[in-house]
Structure formats: C-alpha cells, structure tokens
Design a protein around this motif. Structure first.
Motif, PDB file in Angstrom:
ATOM      1  N   ALA A   1      -0.826   2.479 -28.146  1.00  0.00           N
ATOM      2  CA  ALA A   1      -1.924   3.338 -27.918  1.00  0.00           C
ATOM      3  C   ALA A   1      -2.524   3.123 -26.507  1.00  0.00           C
ATOM      4  CB  ALA A   1      -3.149   3.125 -28.913  1.00  0.00           C
ATOM      5  N   GLN A   2      -2.537   1.900 -25.976  1.00  0.00           N
ATOM      6  CA  GLN A   2      -2.980   1.686 -24.801  1.00  0.00           C
ATOM      7  C   GLN A   2      -2.097   2.162 -23.776  1.00  0.00           C
ATOM      8  OE1 GLN A   2      -3.030  -2.603 -24.873  1.00  0.00           O
ATOM      9  NE2 GLN A   2      -5.339  -2.608 -25.399  1.00  0.00           N
ATOM     10  N   SER A   3      -0.819   2.350 -23.990  1.00  0.00           N
ATOM     11  CA  SER A   3       0.220   2.980 -23.030  1.00  0.00           C
ATOM     12  C   SER A   3       0.009   4.349 -23.064  1.00  0.00           C
ATOM     13  CB  SER A   3       1.748   2.386 -23.433  1.00  0.00           C
ATOM     14  OG  SER A   3       1.827   1.244 -23.308  1.00  0.00           O
ATOM     15  N   GLU A   4      -0.277   5.007 -24.283  1.00  0.00           N
ATOM     16  CA  GLU A   4      -0.408   6.573 -24.370  1.00  0.00           C
ATOM     17  C   GLU A   4      -1.649   6.885 -23.709  1.00  0.00           C
ATOM     18  OE1 GLU A   4      -0.517   7.157 -28.586  1.00  0.00           O
ATOM     19  OE2 GLU A   4       1.672   7.519 -28.632  1.00  0.00           O
ATOM     20  N   ALA A   5      -2.579   5.958 -23.637  1.00  0.00           N
ATOM     21  CA  ALA A   5      -3.862   6.481 -23.194  1.00  0.00           C
ATOM     22  C   ALA A   5      -3.795   6.591 -21.584  1.00  0.00           C
ATOM     23  CB  ALA A   5      -5.068   5.446 -23.656  1.00  0.00           C
ATOM     24  N   ARG A   6      -3.253   5.323 -21.133  1.00  0.00           N
ATOM     25  CA  ARG A   6      -3.093   5.344 -19.708  1.00  0.00           C
ATOM     26  C   ARG A   6      -2.243   6.321 -18.960  1.00  0.00           C
ATOM     27  NH1 ARG A   6      -4.332   0.791 -16.325  1.00  0.00           N
ATOM     28  NH2 ARG A   6      -5.673   0.403 -18.354  1.00  0.00           N
ATOM     29  N   LEU A   7      -1.002   6.732 -19.802  1.00  0.00           N
ATOM     30  CA  LEU A   7      -0.149   7.808 -19.313  1.00  0.00           C
ATOM     31  C   LEU A   7      -0.935   9.080 -19.208  1.00  0.00           C
ATOM     32  CD1 LEU A   7       2.527   8.996 -18.474  1.00  0.00           C
ATOM     33  CD2 LEU A   7       3.154   9.095 -21.079  1.00  0.00           C
ATOM     34  N   SER A   8      -1.656   9.299 -20.370  1.00  0.00           N
ATOM     35  CA  SER A   8      -2.590  10.668 -20.247  1.00  0.00           C
ATOM     36  C   SER A   8      -3.690  10.672 -19.004  1.00  0.00           C
ATOM     37  CB  SER A   8      -3.426  10.724 -21.575  1.00  0.00           C
ATOM     38  OG  SER A   8      -2.501  10.969 -22.722  1.00  0.00           O
ATOM     39  N   VAL A   9      -4.177   9.425 -18.772  1.00  0.00           N
ATOM     40  CA  VAL A   9      -5.017   9.432 -17.713  1.00  0.00           C
ATOM     41  C   VAL A   9      -4.206   9.840 -16.364  1.00  0.00           C
ATOM     42  CG1 VAL A   9      -6.472   7.972 -16.346  1.00  0.00           C
ATOM     43  CG2 VAL A   9      -6.694   8.011 -18.806  1.00  0.00           C
ATOM     44  N   ALA A  10      -2.992   9.122 -16.233  1.00  0.00           N
ATOM     45  CA  ALA A  10      -2.278   9.113 -14.925  1.00  0.00           C
ATOM     46  C   ALA A  10      -1.814  10.609 -14.877  1.00  0.00           C
ATOM     47  CB  ALA A  10      -0.951   8.293 -15.126  1.00  0.00           C
ATOM     48  N   ARG A  11      -1.388  11.288 -15.852  1.00  0.00           N
ATOM     49  CA  ARG A  11      -1.253  12.817 -15.616  1.00  0.00           C
ATOM     50  C   ARG A  11      -2.399  13.592 -15.399  1.00  0.00           C
ATOM     51  NH1 ARG A  11       2.535  12.955 -21.718  1.00  0.00           N
ATOM     52  NH2 ARG A  11       4.545  12.366 -20.586  1.00  0.00           N
TER      53      ARG A  11
ATOM     54  N   GLN B   1      -4.636  12.485 -13.270  1.00  0.00           N
ATOM     55  CA  GLN B   1      -4.662  12.205 -12.074  1.00  0.00           C
ATOM     56  C   GLN B   1      -3.775  12.845 -11.156  1.00  0.00           C
ATOM     57  OE1 GLN B   1      -4.247   7.638 -12.122  1.00  0.00           O
ATOM     58  NE2 GLN B   1      -6.654   7.627 -12.409  1.00  0.00           N
ATOM     59  N   LEU B   2      -2.627  13.142 -11.642  1.00  0.00           N
ATOM     60  CA  LEU B   2      -1.549  13.741 -11.035  1.00  0.00           C
ATOM     61  C   LEU B   2      -1.959  15.053 -10.608  1.00  0.00           C
ATOM     62  CD1 LEU B   2       1.210  14.132  -9.977  1.00  0.00           C
ATOM     63  CD2 LEU B   2       2.124  14.335 -12.000  1.00  0.00           C
ATOM     64  N   GLN B   3      -2.457  15.940 -11.623  1.00  0.00           N
ATOM     65  CA  GLN B   3      -3.121  17.326 -11.546  1.00  0.00           C
ATOM     66  C   GLN B   3      -3.964  17.296 -10.681  1.00  0.00           C
ATOM     67  OE1 GLN B   3      -1.565  19.984 -13.136  1.00  0.00           O
ATOM     68  NE2 GLN B   3      -0.150  18.620 -14.014  1.00  0.00           N
TER      69      GLN B   3
END
Length: 505
Positions: free
Chosen positions: A177-187, A189-191
């Motif tokens: 879940a931590q990896s999923e949350a950080r990936l969502s935040v990164a996406r 930030q990319l946008q």
C-alpha cells in the motif's frame, strides 16, 4: 562587454543535438518580431515627430483663401450688394520673437527624444530578460518532467517488486500500500510538471513567436561583478530606465520656460495680398454710370509688423507656470524613485545570483549523497535492515534534490542576466545577434527632425510582429535525455526486486 552569447555547457544536459535552437537565435527572433518591442519602436518614431512639430511654430507659414459669393435676391443698392463676387487672399506670417517659447519647446522635445531612446533600450533589456527567463524555464521544466517521469518508472518497478515479495510472504500488505500510494503521488506530480512545461513553452511562443523545439545550452554570462557595490555603480551610470527618467526630468525645465513665455511680448511680420472681382455685377441695375463704367476687380498688397503685448490673461500664464513647476517636481521625484528601483533591482539580482550559485553547490552535493544513500538503503533492504518506506523516502529525497539543482541553475542564470540588464549591459548591442541588423532609433530621428514639407508622409503602417494563432498547442513531450548527473538508474538485481533470496524482516 560585447558579444557574449557563445556556446557553453548546458544547464540541464551535457549536450544538445546539432540542430538545437540556441539562446542567441531565440533572442534574435524576439528582437526582430516581438510585438512589445516593435510597438515601442513605433512609439519612439511618434516621439521623434515632436521635434519638427515644435520647430514648425517658429517657421514662416503661408496660406491662401478664396470665396465665391452669389446673391440671387438683390433688392438693395447694387454697389453695396452685387449679384456675385470672387475674393482671394494670400499671406505669409513670419514669427520673429515669441518670448523663447519656440526655442524651449524644441529643446524639451529633443530632450524627450533622448529619453525615449533610453526607454527603448530599457524595453530591449526587459524583453531579453523575459526571453532568457522563458528559455531557461523550458529547460528547467523539461528536466523536471524527465525527473518525474524517471521517478514514476522507478516507483512502478518498486511496486512490482513489492507485489512480488508480498506474494512470497517477504512483505506485508502495508508495504504494498505504501508503494501504491507513493506511485499515485508521483503520477500526480508528473502531471503537474507536464502542465508547467506546457505553460513555459506557451510563454516562450508568446515572447519569441515560434515553438521552442530542442533548446541548446545557454552560454555563460561574462563580466558579472564581484560585489553589489560595483554593480550598483555601473547601473546608476548606464541603466536605460534611469537615464530615461533623468532626461524626462531635464525636459521639464524647458517646459517652465515655455510657460513663462506666455506672458512675454510676441512679434511677427505679415506679408499679404488680396484680389476681388465682382464678375460684372457691381452696379448692375443702377442708373449711375452703367456697369461698363465701373471697375469690376481690384487688388491690394501689404506688409505689417505685429506686436502682441499681453496685459491681463485672467491668471492663465501664472497657472501654466505653476503647473509646469509641479510637473517638474513630479519628474524629479520620479527620477529619484527610478534610481531607488534600479539600485534595489541590481542588489536583489546580485543576491539571487550569488545565493543560487551556493544552492547549486549544495544541491550537487545533495544529489550525490542522496544517490549514494538510495543505493545503500536498497542494499540494506535486501538483507532486511531497511523497510520499503525507507526506500520510498530515499527516492523522494533524491528527486527533491535533483529538482532543487535544476531550479537553482535556472535561477542563477536568469538572475545573472537580470543583473547585467540592470547594469545596462544586456541589450541588442551586447548580444552579438549575428545576421540581424540592429534597430537604430537615431536613424529615424535624423530623417524627420528638419523636415518642412507638409506632404512628406510615410507609407501606411503594416503589421511587423506575426500572429501566433497558427502555432500548434504545445505539449509536454521530452526532446532530449537527462544529463548523466540527473539520471538515477539503480541496480535491479533479483535480490533488490523480488527478495526471493533475502531473509524475512
């Protein structure tokens, strides 16, 4: 300082393709066809015309008038009211003395032309500073998009590794879940980074007139001062905005003299002639002499000396003088305000430039340390001494330091150029715009300042700056790879990705 825009090392990449656009080319396009600067040139040409307008008040004037009168109803005396008459007159008026109003009006206009030329220099410097900022904004934001794209790829790999390790029981659902949350935040930030890149590219199009494409490295900035006091000394002597304010202030002293001339005598000479012809109708219907015995036309000429001595004008001259004095007081204060602004802008640009250089050094050290830290955390995680959250935090720290680095490099360059602009050393004459003829406002001034023809007009104005309506909407695609120092590829051995051979935590 002359000709400093030469190839140099990139802010965010080691090298660009051979076909890349240079900062010098972007500045040249803006210089030739940016609507702000082309409009300022037209404004200065209009300002030039104030000199011949002022001179016209001291030159002779020649005029001709004529009229034809027809009286269809004539019941009175035919001598006093003929059926028709033709009258013409011509006169030349030569002003001899106007109390100094013309002379001082000319001086005021000439001084304001000098102020306008300095303002045009200031417009050039301001435009070039904007272009430099937009150019580096595109470089910075493209680098940030690349960094965030890289971060998303890394986090996607982390998520797959976490899921694999969860399947074999090496990690918990919390780690996934931590990896999923950080990936969502990164996406997200990319946008945001992509939107910022699009905005920067559109701003570039607004200033330069063409899309940025692949941008080459901006060149180094030479002759930057060693301390703020040296920068201020140069700026106070050569900043175009300050020079314009000083010349505008100087012009107001002539305005006061013009106002004072309104209560002084004025002398002029008038030379004129008149011709009249009653076209055979003078005396028609009269029994005295008949029409044929009466002179039907006549002419006269005269020379006169005109003297106007104002006695009382209802307080108008005094009001004009007080008004001119108040405007001079305003111009004096505006010159002081301009000097303060120049000093503050110079010191501020110097401080930002020096601070950004320090931030660059710190950020470079932080990037190196964070890269080493991330590799260490990953290695320690493979033997169970670090958690997935530790890896995610290390990756975020690396990204933050990389973004700080490219931002500081952009800020240092833009602040350095702004410092040169404040010092009056970042104008067209300094930029070595090869192949581009520099616009010289003095050429037009010399062309028009002594013109006396009433028919010497210029061609109808045509647009100079092209529209950008046909320019395609900008996107957030990357045009070149990241510089090696910004690339954070890490070892992805099975032990780091699946954890199959690592002990449980």
């Amino acid at each position: 300082m002359r000709h400093f825009l030469l190839p140099a090392v990139s802010i965010v990449a080691l090298a660009a393709p051979a076909s890349a656009e240079t900062l010098q080319e972007a500045l040249a396009r803006a210089y030739q066809a940016n609507p702000t600067i082309t409009a300022s040139r037209a404004q200065q040409r209009a300002n030039d015309e104030n000199v011949p307008i002022a001179k016209a008040d001291g030159r002779p004037s020649f005029s001709v008038t004529g009229n034809l009168n027809e009286n269809p109803v004539n019941t009175g005396n035919a001598f006093g009211n003929p059926e028709r008459s033709l009258n013409a007159s011509a006169g030349v008026t030569i002003p001899l003395y106007s109390g100094g109003a013309v002379r001082n009006s000319i001086r005021a206009a000439e001084t304001r032309v000098e102020a306008g030329q300095a303002n045009l220099r200031g417009t050039e410097a301001s435009l070039f500073t904007e272009v430099v900022g937009a150019y580096n904004d595109v470089l910075r934001d493209e680098a940030i998009v690349g960094l965030n794209t890289q971060n998303v790829r890394v986090l996607e790999t982390n998520l797959r590794a976490s899921q694999d390790r969860f399947q074999v029981g090496d990690l918990t659902r919390t780690d996934v879940a931590q990896s999923e949350a950080r990936l969502s935040v990164a996406r997200g930030q990319l946008q945001t980074a992509q939107a910022n890149l699009i905005s920067s590219r559109e701003n570039y199009v607004r200033l330069v007139g063409t899309p940025p494409g692949v941008l080459d490295a901006p060149p180094p900035l030479p002759n930057l001062p060693d301390d703020p006091d040296a920068a201020v000394e140069v700026a106070v002597a050569d900043n175009p905005t300050l020079l314009a304010a000083l010349r505008s202030r100087d012009a107001t002293q002539y305005d006061i003299r013009v106002a004072r001339a309104s209560r002084l005598p004025q002398v002029g000479v008038t030379v004129g002639g008149n011709y009249n012809n009653y076209l055979g109708t003078l005396g028609a219907g009269s029994n005295v002499g008949g029409v044929s015995g009466i002179m039907q036309d006549g002419a006269s000429a005269g020379v006169g000396l005109n003297l106007t001595l104002p006695i009382f004008q209802g307080g108008r001259p005094a009001a004009l003088i007080r008004q001119a004095q108040a405007l001079r007081a305003q111009a004096i204060e505006q010159a002081t305000a301009a000097e303060r602004q120049v000093i503050a802008s110079t010191r501020s640009a110097y401080a930002i430039w020096r601070s950004s250089l320090q931030v660059i050094q710190s950020a470079e050290a932080a990037v190196s340390a964070n890269r080493l830290s991330l590799e260490g955390v990953r290695a320690e995680n493979s033997v169970g001494n670090r958690t997935i959250l530790d890896i995610l935090n290390a990756e975020q720290e690396l990204l933050n330091s990389q973004v700080t680095l490219v931002t500081a490099r952009r800020d240092a360059y833009v602040a350095g150029f702004a410092l040169l602009a404040a010092m009056g050393q970042a104008e067209a004459r300094d930029l070595n715009l090869e192949g581009e003829a520099l616009y010289d406002p003095v050429v037009n001034y010399r062309r028009v300042r002594n013109r006396i023809s009433d028919f010497g007009t210029d061609p109808a104005p045509e647009p100079v700056a092209p529209t950008t309506r046909g320019t395609p909407a900008q996107g957030a695609e990357l045009t070149k790879p990241l510089a090696p120092e910004l690339n954070s590829n890490v070892d992805r051995t099975p032990a780091l990705t699946t954890g199959e051979n690592a002990p449980n935590r």
